[in-house]
Design a protein around this motif. Structure first.
Motif, mmCIF file in Angstrom:
data_model
loop_
_atom_site.group_PDB
_atom_site.id
_atom_site.type_symbol
_atom_site.label_atom_id
_atom_site.label_comp_id
_atom_site.label_asym_id
_atom_site.label_seq_id
_atom_site.Cartn_x
_atom_site.Cartn_y
_atom_site.Cartn_z
ATOM 1 N N TRP A 48 -2.152 10.301 5.761
ATOM 2 C CA TRP A 48 -0.748 10.245 6.145
ATOM 3 C C TRP A 48 -0.611 9.386 7.376
ATOM 4 O O TRP A 48 -1.263 9.621 8.387
ATOM 5 C CB TRP A 48 -0.214 11.649 6.416
ATOM 6 N N ASP A 49 0.228 8.354 7.279
ATOM 7 C CA ASP A 49 0.507 7.532 8.442
ATOM 8 C C ASP A 49 1.975 7.680 8.788
ATOM 9 O O ASP A 49 2.837 7.497 7.948
ATOM 10 C CB ASP A 49 0.200 6.064 8.136
ATOM 11 N N ASN A 50 2.204 8.010 10.004
ATOM 12 C CA ASN A 50 3.581 8.197 10.440
ATOM 13 C C ASN A 50 4.207 6.827 10.672
ATOM 14 O O ASN A 50 3.780 6.096 11.558
ATOM 15 C CB ASN A 50 3.571 9.024 11.723
ATOM 16 N N PRO A 51 5.235 6.482 9.895
ATOM 17 C CA PRO A 51 5.814 5.141 10.052
ATOM 18 C C PRO A 51 6.502 4.961 11.403
ATOM 19 O O PRO A 51 6.765 3.827 11.813
ATOM 20 C CB PRO A 51 6.817 5.057 8.897
ATOM 21 N N LEU B 191 8.067 14.058 12.657
ATOM 22 C CA LEU B 191 7.553 13.493 11.414
ATOM 23 C C LEU B 191 6.052 13.768 11.273
ATOM 24 O O LEU B 191 5.556 13.955 10.158
ATOM 25 C CB LEU B 191 7.841 11.994 11.375
ATOM 26 N N LYS B 197 7.723 11.538 3.224
ATOM 27 C CA LYS B 197 8.441 10.277 3.226
ATOM 28 C C LYS B 197 9.919 10.513 3.526
ATOM 29 O O LYS B 197 10.534 11.449 3.036
ATOM 30 C CB LYS B 197 8.292 9.609 1.854
ATOM 31 N N TRP B 218 16.002 0.776 14.842
ATOM 32 C CA TRP B 218 14.572 1.093 14.879
ATOM 33 C C TRP B 218 14.182 1.919 13.645
ATOM 34 O O TRP B 218 13.183 1.639 12.988
ATOM 35 C CB TRP B 218 14.260 1.859 16.166
ATOM 36 N N LEU B 219 14.989 2.929 13.330
ATOM 37 C CA LEU B 219 14.677 3.762 12.175
ATOM 38 C C LEU B 219 14.696 2.935 10.900
ATOM 39 O O LEU B 219 13.836 3.080 10.035
ATOM 40 C CB LEU B 219 15.700 4.918 12.074
ATOM 41 N N ARG B 222 11.534 0.824 10.784
ATOM 42 C CA ARG B 222 10.283 1.544 10.595
ATOM 43 C C ARG B 222 10.241 2.307 9.285
ATOM 44 O O ARG B 222 9.193 2.465 8.689
ATOM 45 C CB ARG B 222 10.049 2.524 11.751
ATOM 46 N N LEU B 223 11.382 2.866 8.895
ATOM 47 C CA LEU B 223 11.366 3.758 7.727
ATOM 48 C C LEU B 223 11.779 3.048 6.450
ATOM 49 O O LEU B 223 11.706 3.627 5.372
ATOM 50 C CB LEU B 223 12.307 4.952 7.971
ATOM 51 N N THR B 304 9.686 -4.961 9.995
ATOM 52 C CA THR B 304 8.536 -5.601 10.618
ATOM 53 C C THR B 304 7.703 -6.251 9.541
ATOM 54 O O THR B 304 7.750 -5.838 8.379
ATOM 55 C CB THR B 304 7.663 -4.556 11.316
ATOM 56 N N HIS B 310 1.200 1.910 6.435
ATOM 57 C CA HIS B 310 1.959 2.867 5.626
ATOM 58 C C HIS B 310 2.497 2.247 4.339
ATOM 59 O O HIS B 310 3.632 2.405 3.969
ATOM 60 C CB HIS B 310 3.081 3.508 6.449
#
Lengths: 552, 311
Positions: A48-51, B191, B197, B218-219, B222-223, B304, B310
């Motif tokens: 698990w990698d925290n984004p 998180l 996810k 930012w969210l 990144r997400l 990015t 991930h």
């Protein structure tokens, strides 16, 4: 490539393949930088990698993962003055995970609220950062108290159910550190009980860690026995031995100073260094600790752990990486290379403080303290000369000394250099010039002093010692964290860099045991007046080598 | 101690600094950076106070450049530099020089600042108000490694945000971003715990809040989800919701410093999310002096270049 960050930036692939920060990527010598550390912690499990985390995001602090801390002996002094305030300070700095839980275990008829009140009071009194109600609220929700004895099965059952309950209600995910803030004689009992009640077995994907405080035994045999008992229950990698000195900024800075700079390392060896003095002086007596102290003494209390650790950091070679394993390897090499003087009588000194005036106060001698046998031979002062037998240090003595009721409270490492091999100035010009020295001030007034000669302004050539000073830590940055904050956080993060491992503890006892044995068989401790800098025998010990102690 | 200099020059100020240090008996100083504050008279007091508090963590020389507004044409032609040199207890742990520029010299403040920078130490410029459109092109900004602006101090923050994005250069940073660090670290920690996810995101805040916009961007970056912006009564950012398959992760701070964290399948719990003082923000800013890449990413709001961590 000189900077760790350049590495991880330019090579995200490399960063990504080491989710556990196992230390085999990314951490070059330059890995002293926080991002290498950040990488090791940000990632809780392999799959698990925290984004939201990224090595480039350096603002995000090292927050411990979901976890709880169980303190045994929570009513003790250490717990009230250091541990609980440190936990609060961590929370206040936003470094504890939401849902962090604190469990206290002690023989008191307390409810959770009573416990919370005790923590509240100790935080109010001892915390470094200001008290904020909202931070307190966050912490207080996760506080539990378990009353009971260490051999009380019901209490450990209750602890077990509290732990399960907190996992469910606060999401601590089964991650717990057990802090044994209890006298060592209780260690076996407590760890056995933890084992018996399944508290030491980490569920899949979580961890259970044990934190223990000195003394780690009182000689090699007892240290081995203690390690055996603890390792029987906890994996050696999950046992964290607290040496709070190693949590101090200055001590961590020794490594930065030596290995991040170019200008010190070339002279850091027998070709330039004359000798090294490591001092830890206290101005207090034994206070109320007679029961603990008598029979242990300053050498076992201080030299075995703190001073030998400081010496190892000062003398060690550059580690392959800034991780626990490499540091251990280098420190062990130094400790194994330590050679005792052949004539222990001439090169070790022990003493006891005698009644005298100290800093404007009349104080009692050690033998007059409450609870001390007037014929006690326990040392309150110890000085030893050690050699490190390797290519770098052969022939350079390391003088270690510690004592109670000395002039003032100070801990420092002084690396004293040889005199210049040749001086073009005539002897009157350099009459007042001493040896160059680099002094690392560990406490108080953390920082570093460099001493060298400089011409006195005027028409004649006269050279005198001057000092150049770098100060930080408590005098400079109010926000410099307490050692215990750093260490507790590291325990929760599983970062073992700043914790001595059992091999180091055992090696240290191998160094000290012959000295203690010699002392037991020969003579009595020298008496020294309180408030000074130790017995005159210690001065004679250095005078025999043509040297003298620094006045710290 | 304090030394006032009227109609002066940089070299006289340097002499006064040495004199001041001699007088208080600490000729050697361990300052780690030079902080240049460009402000007006109105904001000078608060800015200096914040910088002095921050200097306890980062001992620094603080140069405050105050541009005086001339009220008459005669004043405008009359170019003058006044300085107030503070050392010792009057200046936190470092030294402070307050520079007041009148007339033409106001346009050449860099010529005064340059000789007063600490040798070989990083330079940080902070505009508490009235930051230039392109900080890196500003004569003072060009002297610095780190340029701190504050989108809270402009009339139309969201336009300012776009302008900052357009003019971004490595080393730029904004206190609106700094203010988000506690939120961001708590979200990251939440998180860590939820380990799942994220499929949707919502940021709730008062209208026109630049921090909320940065947080949303930012969210998004990144997400890889679209972040919804919801306007509430404030103050500042009031809540963030991250949708997952198991339910919502919510950090809710309706008012005051106490927030509530809710994770799917777990009871909610409180956490402290204080609005920090300017000095704390500045102290955080000074901790790292290299380019803040994550700020650039949030500012542009772009995904990015995908790191494999991930995928």
């Amino acid at each position: 490539m000189t900077k760790g960050e350049a590495l991880s930036d330019g090579n995200p692939q490399g960063a990504a393949t080491a989710p556990q920060g196992s230390g085999d990527t990314a951490v070059e010598p330059g890995g002293l930088t926080p991002e290498a550390l950040a990488e090791a912690l940000g990632v809780p499990a392999a799959d698990w990698d925290n984004p939201l985390r990224d090595p480039r995001d350096r603002r995000l602090p090292r927050i411990a993962g979901p976890s709880g801390l169980v303190i045994f002996g929570v009513t003790g002094d250490l717990s009230r003055k250091k541990l609980m305030p440190a936990v609060y300070d961590l929370a206040n700095r936003g470094l504890l995970p939401p849902g962090f839980s604190l469990l206290g275990f002690a023989r008191r008829e307390w409810e959770d609220q009573d416990f919370a009140q005790v923590v509240h009071d100790s935080v109010r009194e001892h915390a470094r950062t200001e008290f904020r109600e909202e931070v307190w609220q966050q912490l207080a929700d996760g506080m539990r108290f378990i009353p009971g004895d260490f051999d009380d099965d019901a209490a450990f059952k209750q602890l077990r159910s509290s732990v399960d309950e907190l996992d469910a209600s606060r999401g601590t995910s089964g991650n717990y550190a057990f802090y044994l803030s209890v006298p060592p004689k209780f260690f076996p009992k407590v760890v056995q009980q933890l084992k018996k009640h399944g508290l030491a077995d980490a569920p899949e994907g979580s961890w259970r860690r044990a934190v223990i405080e000195k003394p780690f035994g009182h000689d090699l045999a007892s240290a081995r026995e203690l390690n055996r008992i603890v390792h029987d229950v906890f994996d050696p990698d999950q046992v964290f031995r607290i040496d709070h000195y190693l949590g101090k900024e200055t001590v961590q800075n020794i490594l930065a100073l030596r290995f991040a700079n170019q200008m010190y390392e070339p002279v850091w060896n027998r070709s330039y260094v004359d000798h090294v003095q490591i001092t830890m002086a206290e101005d207090i007596g034994i206070g109320g600790r007679a029961g603990y102290y008598d029979g242990i003494g300053s050498a076992r209390d201080v030299i075995q752990n703190h001073l030998l650790q400081l010496m190892a950091l000062t003398a060690m070679e550059e580690p392959a990486a800034f991780d626990a394993e490499s540091l251990l390897a280098e420190k062990l090499k130094v400790l194994k290379a330590v050679k005792l003087p052949e004539n222990l009588g001439e090169h070790t000194v022990r003493g006891q403080y005698a009644a005298s005036w100290q800093g404007g106060e009349k104080v009692r001698g050690y033998l007059q303290e409450d609870g001390i046998d007037p014929r006690s031979t326990t040392d309150t002062y110890a000085a030893v000369k050690l050699q490190v037998d390797n290519r770098r240090w052969a022939g350079v003595p390391f003088y270690l000394r510690t004592g109670k009721r000395l002039g003032r409270r100070v801990t420092e490492i002084a690396v004293v250099f040889q005199r210049a091999p040749h001086s073009p100035f005539d002897s009157t010009a350099t009459a007042e010039l001493g040896a160059n020295a680099i002094v690392i001030r560990v406490q108080p007034d953390e920082g570093m002093t460099v001493r060298f000669g400089s011409k006195v302004p005027g028409t004649s050539m006269e050279i005198r010692d001057v000092t150049m000073d770098f100060a930080y830590g408590e005098s400079f940055t109010e926000s410099s964290p307490e050692a215990y904050e750093r260490l507790i956080l590291d325990v929760l993060l599983g970062d073992a860099n700043l914790f001595p491992r059992h091999q180091e503890v055992e090696e240290s006892w191998k160094i000290l045991d012959p000295i203690e044995g010699y002392w037991d068989a020969h003579g009595t401790p020298a008496q020294y007046p309180s408030g000074g800098w130790g017995p005159k025998e210690a001065d004679e010990m250095l005078a025999r080598d043509g040297r003298s102690w620094r006045r710290p | 101690m304090k030394i006032d200099l009227t109609d002066t020059t940089a070299s006289k100020i340097n002499k006064a600094l040495v004199r001041g240090r001699r007088a208080i008996g600490t000729p050697a100083v361990g300052m780690v950076l030079t902080m240049v504050i460009v402000t007006d008279e109105e904001n000078a007091y608060d800015a200096i106070k914040a910088a002095e508090e921050a200097s306890r963590e980062h001992p620094s020389r603080t140069l405050v450049v105050i541009r005086r507004v001339a009220r008459t044409p005669r004043d405008r032609t009359n170019s003058r530099l006044d300085a107030e040199v503070r050392v010792g207890s009057d200046a936190g742990t470092g030294e402070t020089v307050v520079l007041r520029t009148y007339g033409d010299v106001s346009d050449h403040a860099d010529s005064v600042v340059l000789p007063l920078l600490l040798p070989d130490a990083p330079v940080v410029v902070w505009w508490p108000v009235d930051a230039p459109d392109t900080p890196v092109k500003d004569p003072l900004g060009a002297l610095a490694q780190r340029r701190i602006t504050d989108m809270y101090a402009v009339e139309t923050p969201l336009q300012a945000l776009d302008a900052r994005a357009a003019s971004y250069a490595p080393g730029d940073t904004d206190l609106a971003w700094t203010r988000l660090t506690p939120w961001r670290s708590m979200l990251a920690a939440a998180l860590d715990q939820a380990r799942t996810k994220v499929i949707s995101a919502t940021v709730e805040s008062e209208a026109q809040n630049p921090s909320a916009e940065l947080l949303a961007r930012w969210l998004e970056a990144r997400l890889q989800v679209k972040a919804e912006r919801v306007v509430t009564a404030g103050p500042v950012v009031t809540a963030v919701r991250l949708g997952t398959d198991n339910g919502e992760i919510v950090i809710d701070r309706p008012e005051g410093p106490l927030a509530t964290l809710t994770l799917p399948g777990q009871p909610s719990r409180t956490l402290a999310l204080k609005v920090r003082s300017t000095s704390e923000l500045i102290a955080e800013e000074l901790r790292r002096l290299d380019a803040d890449e994550m700020y650039a990413i949030a500012l542009r709001g772009e995904a990015t270049e995908e790191t494999p961590r991930h995928v």
